[in-house]
Write a protein that holds these residues in place. Structure first.
Motif, PDB file in Angstrom:
ATOM      1  N   PHE A 159      -3.836   5.632   5.621  1.00 10.00           N
ATOM      2  CA  PHE A 159      -4.028   5.007   4.306  1.00 10.00           C
ATOM      3  C   PHE A 159      -3.463   3.593   4.293  1.00 10.00           C
ATOM      4  O   PHE A 159      -4.092   2.670   3.752  1.00 10.00           O
ATOM      5  N   GLN A 208      -9.885  -3.106   0.868  1.00  8.82           N
ATOM      6  CA  GLN A 208      -9.750  -3.916  -0.343  1.00  8.82           C
ATOM      7  C   GLN A 208      -9.852  -5.412  -0.039  1.00  8.82           C
ATOM      8  O   GLN A 208     -10.453  -6.168  -0.815  1.00  8.82           O
ATOM      9  N   SER A 233       0.828  -1.207   0.000  1.00  8.23           N
ATOM     10  CA  SER A 233       0.000   0.000   0.000  1.00  8.23           C
ATOM     11  C   SER A 233       0.864   1.259   0.000  1.00  8.23           C
ATOM     12  O   SER A 233       0.618   2.202  -0.767  1.00  8.23           O
ATOM     13  N   SER A 267      -6.044   1.474   6.431  1.00  6.76           N
ATOM     14  CA  SER A 267      -7.439   1.435   5.970  1.00  6.76           C
ATOM     15  C   SER A 267      -7.572   0.915   4.545  1.00  6.76           C
ATOM     16  O   SER A 267      -8.494   0.124   4.252  1.00  6.76           O
ATOM     17  N   PHE A 268      -6.666   1.314   3.651  1.00  2.00           N
ATOM     18  CA  PHE A 268      -6.793   0.907   2.243  1.00  2.00           C
ATOM     19  C   PHE A 268      -6.729  -0.610   2.071  1.00  2.00           C
ATOM     20  O   PHE A 268      -7.636  -1.189   1.454  1.00  2.00           O
ATOM     21  N   LEU A 276       1.271   4.016  -3.012  1.00  5.62           N
ATOM     22  CA  LEU A 276       1.020   5.435  -2.795  1.00  5.62           C
ATOM     23  C   LEU A 276       2.212   6.271  -3.239  1.00  5.62           C
ATOM     24  O   LEU A 276       2.052   7.305  -3.912  1.00  5.62           O
ATOM     25  N   VAL A 294      -4.609  -0.111  -8.379  1.00  3.34           N
ATOM     26  CA  VAL A 294      -5.743  -0.753  -7.714  1.00  3.34           C
ATOM     27  C   VAL A 294      -5.894  -2.202  -8.140  1.00  3.34           C
ATOM     28  O   VAL A 294      -6.051  -3.104  -7.306  1.00  3.34           O
TER      29      VAL A 294
END
Length: 257
Positions: free
Chosen positions: A224, A232, A29, A227-228, A33, A70
């Motif tokens: 991020f 997902q 992640s 949580s990301f 980013l 993604v």
């Protein structure tokens, strides 16, 4: 044994995936980013915003970059869920250009839909109370469409489906499970909000915000990074459960491969 879609079972499955692979998920992640921000930064020096065509080209390019990030994350989650059965390399989680183009096509379709609704709203001559009702109906309708189509990306990476086909498949597996999915989404939203509150409390307690200008950026990255992948993984676990619920197979991955 066949099992219907269950919110508690889905959360349990997602938690097991996160618990076993949280380091890989968080690291990927953060790398994703950083890659996105670096590409966006350097592209800003290359693209000349002298006309609308260059601006559209830049938006389209960044949508492609985002689609690769993604979709590769989705492929990574699927691979991690099945990794005890085979080894994988980076190329195995890299989506094809066709997949990325399907992602962009769906994004453009929804953008066109929302733009059309906004255009119609501007053309309508409604009273304030009538406009408030219309706005609420439109928000509910869009929310319904988003919930029903939320697994289209899963079909793109898992079955290499096209944009229209993946939307149809998502609508099919979410049939009769809308309110279960809505409750699951509410749980995820509450988790993300609580995580943000906790990180904010830690920041205000441990740091002097007047002297640390980068503290909020660091907190945003931490939020991020947690949580990301959680969101997902929850989406992918729900996708797997829904697919198995619509097939005459067990929803245990180990018994379906």
């Amino acid at each position: 044994m066949y099992h219907p879609f269950s919110v508690p079972e889905t959360i349990k499955t997602a938690w097991n995936v996160i618990k076993k692979n949280y380091v890989s998920l968080i690291v990927y992640s953060i790398i994703s980013l950083i890659c996105y921000e670096v590409i966006k930064f350097f592209t800003g020096f290359i693209v000349v915003y002298d006309n609308q065509y260059s601006q559209v080209a830049f938006v389209f390019f960044m949508m492609l970059v985002q689609s690769y990030i993604v979709l590769s994350f989705y492929k990574l989650i699927l691979t991690l869920m099945d990794r005890e059965y085979y080894e994988f390399e980076f190329k195995d989680i890299l989506p094809s250009f066709r997949m990325a183009l399907s992602f962009v096509t769906i994004a453009v379709l929804y953008t066109f839909l929302i733009g059309t609704i906004m255009f119609i709203n501007f053309r309508l001559d409604l009273t304030e109370s009538a406009r408030a009702i219309v706005d609420k109906v439109e928000i509910l309708a869009l929310g319904y469409l988003l919930v029903r189509s939320m697994f289209c990306l899963c079909f793109i990476v898992d079955e290499d489906s096209g944009p229209i086909e993946s939307l149809k498949q998502s609508f099919f597996i979410t049939w009769n499970n809308f309110f279960k999915l809505l409750s699951l989404i509410l749980i995820v939203v509450i988790f993300v909000a609580l995580l943000l509150i906790i990180i904010n409390l830690i920041i205000t307690t441990m740091f002097d915000l007047d002297n640390d200008s980068y503290v909020f950026k660091l907190a945003a990255i931490c939020w991020f990074a947690i949580s990301f992948p959680t969101v997902q993984v929850m989406i992918m676990a729900s996708y797997r459960k829904l697919v198995y619920a619509h097939q005459d197979v067990d929803d245990d991955v180990s018994e379906t491969l």
